[in-house]
Motif scaffolding. Structure first.
Motif, PDB file in Angstrom:
ATOM      1  N   CYS A   1       1.157  -1.252  -0.222  1.00  0.00           N
ATOM      2  CA  CYS A   1       0.094   0.015  -0.085  1.00  0.00           C
ATOM      3  C   CYS A   1       1.467   1.183   0.300  1.00  0.00           C
ATOM      4  O   CYS A   1       0.671   2.526  -0.526  1.00  0.00           O
ATOM      5  CB  CYS A   1      -1.108   0.232   1.578  1.00  0.00           C
ATOM      6  SG  CYS A   1      -2.502  -1.018   1.233  1.00  0.00           S
ATOM      7  N   GLY A   2       1.820   1.093   0.981  1.00  0.00           N
ATOM      8  CA  GLY A   2       3.103   1.989   0.988  1.00  0.00           C
ATOM      9  C   GLY A   2       3.308   2.381  -0.221  1.00  0.00           C
ATOM     10  O   GLY A   2       4.181   3.834  -1.358  1.00  0.00           O
TER      11      GLY A   2
ATOM     12  N   SER B   1       1.058   4.026  -2.902  1.00  0.00           N
ATOM     13  CA  SER B   1       0.512   5.517  -2.146  1.00  0.00           C
ATOM     14  C   SER B   1      -0.827   5.098  -2.567  1.00  0.00           C
ATOM     15  O   SER B   1      -1.627   6.063  -2.900  1.00  0.00           O
ATOM     16  CB  SER B   1       0.505   6.689  -3.223  1.00  0.00           C
ATOM     17  OG  SER B   1       2.108   7.095  -3.081  1.00  0.00           O
TER      18      SER B   1
ATOM     19  N   LEU C   1      -3.289   4.387  -0.634  1.00  0.00           N
ATOM     20  CA  LEU C   1      -3.834   5.058   1.290  1.00  0.00           C
ATOM     21  C   LEU C   1      -5.543   5.023   1.565  1.00  0.00           C
ATOM     22  O   LEU C   1      -5.267   4.322   2.464  1.00  0.00           O
ATOM     23  CB  LEU C   1      -3.213   6.582   1.061  1.00  0.00           C
ATOM     24  CG  LEU C   1      -3.600   7.915   2.350  1.00  0.00           C
ATOM     25  CD1 LEU C   1      -3.286   7.422   3.561  1.00  0.00           C
ATOM     26  CD2 LEU C   1      -4.102   9.159   2.276  1.00  0.00           C
TER      27      LEU C   1
ATOM     28  N   CYS D   1       3.492   7.055   2.112  1.00  0.00           N
ATOM     29  CA  CYS D   1       1.806   7.949   1.309  1.00  0.00           C
ATOM     30  C   CYS D   1       1.978   9.188   1.447  1.00  0.00           C
ATOM     31  O   CYS D   1       1.321  10.239   0.990  1.00  0.00           O
ATOM     32  CB  CYS D   1       0.799   7.325   2.108  1.00  0.00           C
ATOM     33  SG  CYS D   1       0.312   5.410   1.639  1.00  0.00           S
TER      34      CYS D   1
ATOM     35  N   ARG E   1      -1.759  12.329  -4.972  1.00  0.00           N
ATOM     36  CA  ARG E   1      -0.305  11.131  -4.796  1.00  0.00           C
ATOM     37  C   ARG E   1      -0.257  10.392  -5.284  1.00  0.00           C
ATOM     38  O   ARG E   1      -0.604  10.108  -6.269  1.00  0.00           O
ATOM     39  CB  ARG E   1      -1.100  10.573  -3.779  1.00  0.00           C
ATOM     40  CG  ARG E   1      -0.780  11.006  -2.213  1.00  0.00           C
ATOM     41  CD  ARG E   1      -1.402  10.275  -0.990  1.00  0.00           C
ATOM     42  NE  ARG E   1      -1.450  10.755   0.467  1.00  0.00           N
ATOM     43  CZ  ARG E   1      -2.370  11.882   0.930  1.00  0.00           C
ATOM     44  NH1 ARG E   1      -3.552  11.942   0.287  1.00  0.00           N
ATOM     45  NH2 ARG E   1      -2.070  12.643   2.043  1.00  0.00           N
TER      46      ARG E   1
ATOM     47  N   THR F   1       3.154   7.268  -7.054  1.00  0.00           N
ATOM     48  CA  THR F   1       4.505   6.454  -6.744  1.00  0.00           C
ATOM     49  C   THR F   1       5.004   6.432  -8.066  1.00  0.00           C
ATOM     50  O   THR F   1       4.088   5.772  -8.637  1.00  0.00           O
ATOM     51  CB  THR F   1       3.912   5.546  -6.172  1.00  0.00           C
ATOM     52  OG1 THR F   1       3.451   5.327  -5.237  1.00  0.00           O
ATOM     53  CG2 THR F   1       4.940   4.777  -5.309  1.00  0.00           C
TER      54      THR F   1
END
Length: 664
Positions: free
Chosen positions: A302-303, A306, A308, A340, A616, A618
């Protein structure tokens, strides 16, 4: 399960009630009730003279073992004049389950001297072999295995499985494989034992060979045990092997939690984070209840992408199911929020922890460092030391990286030299790489090079890579070429270093040299790793590549992007064409830059989210200087916070200003 009355016809009704109570005692918290039931049974049945005495004592041994009261279980065994092999087997199972393997082997050795009624049987030997495997007891294991052969039990599948595991875990995988090959009948447990044995011995290739053979046979079918057995061999797996395992997983009619967790772990360990998130969402739709292992496995993914919203939902599950006492989950939550771009939420998790270990402190120090808050990272590091926790090697990597990202040169030097002088930790290659990065980012290129030259250990590609990256930032071609020469000898197939060298040439306008680097890459079959950006929307992570037109909203995305580029040009934006690696016309370079994956992802989220919602993104690579500059300006015209996480750090952009201070 309640004991049927027919098994204990001699017991009065009160005795049956007490046995039901004994059967229900299966955890340490039940020990008091178990002792009370035991005392009443002694009084009621006048043990050991009662006809049901033996069966009742077996149940008591089983219950005490389940309650982790193994001395009490042993006392019941020792007090039983009519003990048989069954008594010993029940206690042996309890000892092995509690990992008290030496005690288990001592108990096993005491059986035969007590007479024929206590001789080991086909249930005993697998337990004894398991304890040999756990204690690296090859000599005793061989003796026990020989005993089974003399008794004609070596053909028993349970004995064979345990012997295979014992040989493999005691450093004799070839002996294990010979046993496996000689088995007349092999069920899925046999295959799992061999796969697990090779994996435990570090022979991951051979484990994969056995796994592929099992899948090709199609009978027996792989099961959850297979998934768990092959997992250690899938750390850095080939794409085709992951696809093979995914096929096995999809074909399983009944997928238990072990199978889901194993598949999630394979995706996470192989940095297939989008797939991990999608699998977890599928798991939720299928109504599978996750456990702590599931959540700790998927939170890092998840991180990384991102995700979130999903991370927050997992946090709610953890709170609802009162899992917050798990430090593993709390640390994973902290990392997820930090990755995130939610530093406040990460700090909230840290502050709410009842107990913190060095890993917890290191996680929050690293979080502040990646967000560019070097001073705060230093404060946390000092606070950790002030509370009596000694930083370990990884904690020093975190604080050195934090100093590097914030340009805190003197503090970084202080911490590096304090490793040996104050904490007696010998620096490793990762610490030297951090120091080179620290010096290089600060513009001390010559000092960084000299630092490498006097290192007491041979520099690896990470050390030279840090220097080459610094040379790109500060356009130092002379030392950059020296670094590149060392790098390309150490890692001739590593794409990123060719790209860094190309960037150095490109910044100097030496396009002929850029073409030369590209020609070398082509001749060696090396392809530039494509930039990929991920953006979460709803229950899905959307992935974008450079020039991507595969998304269903592509027309809208490109229209929005054109509008954004037009507006930021009005603010003075000029594409930084030196960021491209192609000796092409100026107009083509600009076009190449305009469709970088992070720009597409930003446009996509601006279309699909409400005004004011943070953006956000990534990335799998370091964001280029042009996209960084463009994203800052877009944060101004769109009135949005843009959190861009690249491979090095987290960029938090608000009203045209980035948390990195343009120092990355």
């Amino acid at each position: 399960m309640n004991p049927p009355r027919s098994l204990f016809p001699e017991l009065p009704p009160a005795g049956h009630a007490l046995l039901r109570l004994v059967d229900s005692c299966r955890a340490p918290a039940h020990l008091r009730s178990l002792r009370a039931a035991h005392a009443r049974l002694l009084f009621l049945l006048r043990l050991p003279s009662h006809p049901a005495s033996a069966a009742v004592r077996v149940k008591l041994i089983q219950a005490y073992a389940a309650c982790a009261a193994l001395p009490a279980a042993r006392a019941v065994l020792d007090a039983s004049p009519d003990r048989t092999t069954v008594f010993f087997n029940v206690l042996l199972r309890g000892l092995t389950a509690a990992s008290l393997h030496r005690d288990a082997l001592l108990l096993f050795a005491s059986m035969r001297p007590q007479g024929h009624a206590c001789f080991p049987d086909h249930y005993t030997y697998p337990l004894a072999l398991k304890s040999c495997a756990a204690t690296d007891g090859l000599v005793l294991g061989r003796q026990i295995h020989s005993s089974t052969a003399r008794l004609g039990l070596d053909g028993n599948v349970f004995v064979a499985h345990s012997a295979i595991s014992m040989y493999a875990r005691c450093g004799r995988p070839d002996d294990a494989y010979q046993m496996f090959e000689e088995m007349q009948y092999r069920d899925v447990v046999s295959w799992n034992a061999m796969i697990s044995g090779f994996a435990h011995a570090g022979l991951f290739g051979r484990a994969m060979d056995v796994f592929r053979e099992l899948v090709a046979l199609q009978c027996p079918k792989p099961d959850a045990g297979t998934m768990a057995s092959i997992l250690p061999s899938m750390g850095k797996a080939r794409v085709e092997d992951i696809a093979l395992l995914k096929g096995v997983f999809d074909e399983m009619r009944f997928k238990g939690l072990i199978s889901w967790n194993a598949m999630l772990a394979v995706y996470t360990n192989n940095e297939m984070h989008v797939e991990a998130v999608e699998l977890f969402m599928r798991m939720q739709k299928d109504g599978i209840e996750p456990d702590a292992v599931t959540l700790a496995t998927v939170l890092p993914s998840c991180g990384e992408v991102s995700a979130l919203s999903l991370g927050k939902r997992i946090h709610e599950v953890i709170k609802r199911r009162r899992m917050c006492s798990s430090m593993l989950l709390e640390n994973a939550l902290m990392d997820m929020y930090a990755n995130c771009g939610c530093l406040k939420e990460a700090r909230d998790v840290f502050d709410s922890m009842g107990t913190r270990d060095v890993v917890s402190w290191t996680s929050i120090i690293s979080a502040y460092g990646r967000h560019g808050h070097g001073r705060e990272a230093i404060d946390l590091f000092e606070k950790m030391c002030g509370q009596g926790l000694e930083p370990d090697s990884i904690a020093f990597v975190a604080i050195l990286a934090a100093c590097s990202h914030a340009g805190l040169l003197d503090m970084g030097k202080h911490y590096f030299y304090s490793m040996t002088s104050e904490f007696h930790i010998a620096p490793k290659l990762e610490h030297y790489a951090c120091m080179v990065d620290l010096l290089g980012r600060a513009g001390c290129i010559r000092e960084a090079y000299d630092f490498i030259m006097v290192m007491p250990i041979k520099p690896n590609e990470r050390v030279w890579g840090a220097l080459l990256g610094a040379c790109r930032i500060h356009s130092n071609m002379d030392i950059g070429l020296l670094a590149a020469d060392s790098l390309l000898r150490l890692a001739p197939k590593q794409t990123g270093y060719y790209v860094l060298l190309s960037n150095i040439y490109a910044r100097a306008g030496r396009w002929a040299d850029v073409s030369m680097v590209r020609s070398v890459m082509e001749s060696k079959g090396i392809k530039k790793l494509p930039g990929v950006s991920n953006a979460e929307l709803g229950d899905r992570v959307h992935t974008f590549h450079i020039g991507d037109t595969s998304h269903p909203q592509s027309k809208m995305i490109y229209k929005k992007l054109s509008e954004l580029l037009r507006r930021i040009r009005e603010m003075g934006y000029n594409p930084e064409v030196e960021a491209t690696l192609h000796d092409v016309e100026e107009e083509d370079k600009e076009g190449h830059l305009s469709v970088h994956s992070e720009k597409l992802a930003i446009a996509f989220l601006l279309i699909n989210t409400n005004p004011g919602t943070p953006i956000r993104i990534t990335m799998n690579l370091r964001t280029c200087s042009d996209c960084h500059h463009a994203a800052k300006l877009i944060s101004t015209i769109a009135g949005r916070e843009i959190i861009l996480k690249d491979v090095n750090r987290i960029h938090y952009m608000v009203q045209g200003v980035c948390s990195c201070g343009d120092y990355w």
